[in-house]
Design a protein around this motif. Structure first.
Motif, PDB file in Angstrom:
ATOM      1  N   UNK A 164       0.847  -1.201   0.000  1.00  0.00           N
ATOM      2  CA  UNK A 164       0.000   0.000   0.000  1.00  0.00           C
ATOM      3  C   UNK A 164       0.879   1.247   0.000  1.00  0.00           C
ATOM      4  N   UNK A 165       1.889   1.227   0.858  1.00  0.00           N
ATOM      5  CA  UNK A 165       2.789   2.373   1.013  1.00  0.00           C
ATOM      6  C   UNK A 165       3.554   2.668  -0.276  1.00  0.00           C
ATOM      7  N   UNK A 166       4.131   1.637  -0.864  1.00  0.00           N
ATOM      8  CA  UNK A 166       4.906   1.846  -2.092  1.00  0.00           C
ATOM      9  C   UNK A 166       3.990   2.289  -3.228  1.00  0.00           C
ATOM     10  N   UNK A 214       2.368   6.498  -6.896  1.00  0.00           N
ATOM     11  CA  UNK A 214       1.293   7.295  -7.493  1.00  0.00           C
ATOM     12  C   UNK A 214       1.500   8.782  -7.245  1.00  0.00           C
ATOM     13  N   UNK A 215       1.892   9.139  -6.021  1.00  0.00           N
ATOM     14  CA  UNK A 215       2.153  10.552  -5.729  1.00  0.00           C
ATOM     15  C   UNK A 215       3.361  11.043  -6.518  1.00  0.00           C
ATOM     16  N   UNK A 216       4.395  10.232  -6.636  1.00  0.00           N
ATOM     17  CA  UNK A 216       5.573  10.620  -7.429  1.00  0.00           C
ATOM     18  C   UNK A 216       5.171  10.902  -8.877  1.00  0.00           C
ATOM     19  N   UNK A 217       4.301  10.061  -9.432  1.00  0.00           N
ATOM     20  CA  UNK A 217       3.820  10.275 -10.812  1.00  0.00           C
ATOM     21  C   UNK A 217       2.998  11.556 -10.901  1.00  0.00           C
ATOM     22  N   UNK A 253       4.652  10.316   5.471  1.00  0.00           N
ATOM     23  CA  UNK A 253       5.600   9.285   5.034  1.00  0.00           C
ATOM     24  C   UNK A 253       5.475   9.015   3.536  1.00  0.00           C
ATOM     25  N   UNK A 254       4.255   8.989   3.022  1.00  0.00           N
ATOM     26  CA  UNK A 254       4.040   8.778   1.581  1.00  0.00           C
ATOM     27  C   UNK A 254       4.684   9.912   0.786  1.00  0.00           C
ATOM     28  N   UNK A 255       4.504  11.132   1.239  1.00  0.00           N
ATOM     29  CA  UNK A 255       5.095  12.279   0.544  1.00  0.00           C
ATOM     30  C   UNK A 255       6.617  12.201   0.555  1.00  0.00           C
ATOM     31  N   UNK A 256       7.177  11.874   1.708  1.00  0.00           N
ATOM     32  CA  UNK A 256       8.635  11.747   1.823  1.00  0.00           C
ATOM     33  C   UNK A 256       9.146  10.677   0.863  1.00  0.00           C
ATOM     34  N   UNK A 257       8.483   9.529   0.822  1.00  0.00           N
ATOM     35  CA  UNK A 257       8.902   8.443  -0.061  1.00  0.00           C
ATOM     36  C   UNK A 257       8.721   8.818  -1.524  1.00  0.00           C
ATOM     37  N   UNK A 258       7.645   9.513  -1.865  1.00  0.00           N
ATOM     38  CA  UNK A 258       7.425   9.946  -3.248  1.00  0.00           C
ATOM     39  C   UNK A 258       8.565  10.846  -3.711  1.00  0.00           C
ATOM     40  N   UNK A 259       9.015  11.723  -2.832  1.00  0.00           N
ATOM     41  CA  UNK A 259      10.145  12.590  -3.177  1.00  0.00           C
ATOM     42  C   UNK A 259      11.420  11.765  -3.344  1.00  0.00           C
ATOM     43  N   UNK A 260      11.601  10.761  -2.507  1.00  0.00           N
ATOM     44  CA  UNK A 260      12.774   9.889  -2.637  1.00  0.00           C
ATOM     45  C   UNK A 260      12.749   9.142  -3.965  1.00  0.00           C
TER      46      UNK A 260
END
Length: 130
Positions: free
Chosen positions: A49-51, A56-59, A83-90
Motif C-alpha cells: 500500500x505504502x509503495x 502514485x504521488x511521485x507520478x 511518510x508517503x510524501x517523503x517516499x514519493x520525493x525519494x
C-alpha cells in the motif's frame, strides 16, 4: 570484558528508498508497515500500500512539472500521508523541505522563500497560512 555481538545477515542500503524496496522484496507485499488512527479507528497499511501510494504521488508530482532536484515543502502532523510524501520525493529525486508544524507563520514564510520550494504539500490546517 568484551561482549560478543551476534552476526545477523544484513544487506547494504544507502537510501530510505532502497531500504523500503529491499524490505518488500525480503518480507513480502502484505506485511503491515503503518497504522494510523482515523476517526477513532485504526487504518492498516501494508508495505505494498505504502509503495503504491508513494509511486502514485511521485507520478502526480511529475505530471505537475516537478522534476529531480526541484524542492517541495512539506508541513503536516506526523501521519501516514507525511511518510508517503517523503517516499514519493525519494522515488522521484525531488528534494524535500520538511517544515516543523510548530513554527510561526513568518518562520514558515522564510523557509519557503529561502528554500525556493516550487510546491508545498500541507495538511488542511495549514492551507490558509500557506
Amino acid at each position: 570484558m568484551k561482549v560478543k555481538i551476534p552476526d545477523y545477515f544484513t544487506y547494504p542500503v544507502s537510501t530510505i528508498k532502497e531500504m523500503i524496496y529491499a524490505s518488500r522484496e525480503k518480507f513480502g507485499n502484505d506485511n503491515l508497515a503503518f497504522q494510523e488512527k482515523i476517526n477513532g479507528k485504526w487504518q492498516d497499511y501494508t508495505i505494498n500500500d505504502f509503495i503504491e501510494a508513494s509511486e502514485n504521488l511521485a507520478a502526480s508530482l511529475d505530471n505537475l512539472g516537478l522534476k529531480q532536484n526541484d524542492k517541495l515543502a512539506l508541513i503536516s502532523k506526523n501521519r501516514y500521508d507525511w511518510a508517503v510524501t517523503y517516499m514519493a520525493c525519494s522515488i522521484s529525486g525531488i528534494i524535500i523541505v520538511p517544515m516543523d508544524r510548530d513554527l510561526k507563520e513568518q518562520e514558515l514564510f522564510h523557509i519557503l522563500h529561502l528554500s525556493e520550494a516550487r510546491a508545498v504539500i500541507c495538511s488542511d490546517e495549514y492551507i490558509d497560512i500557506i
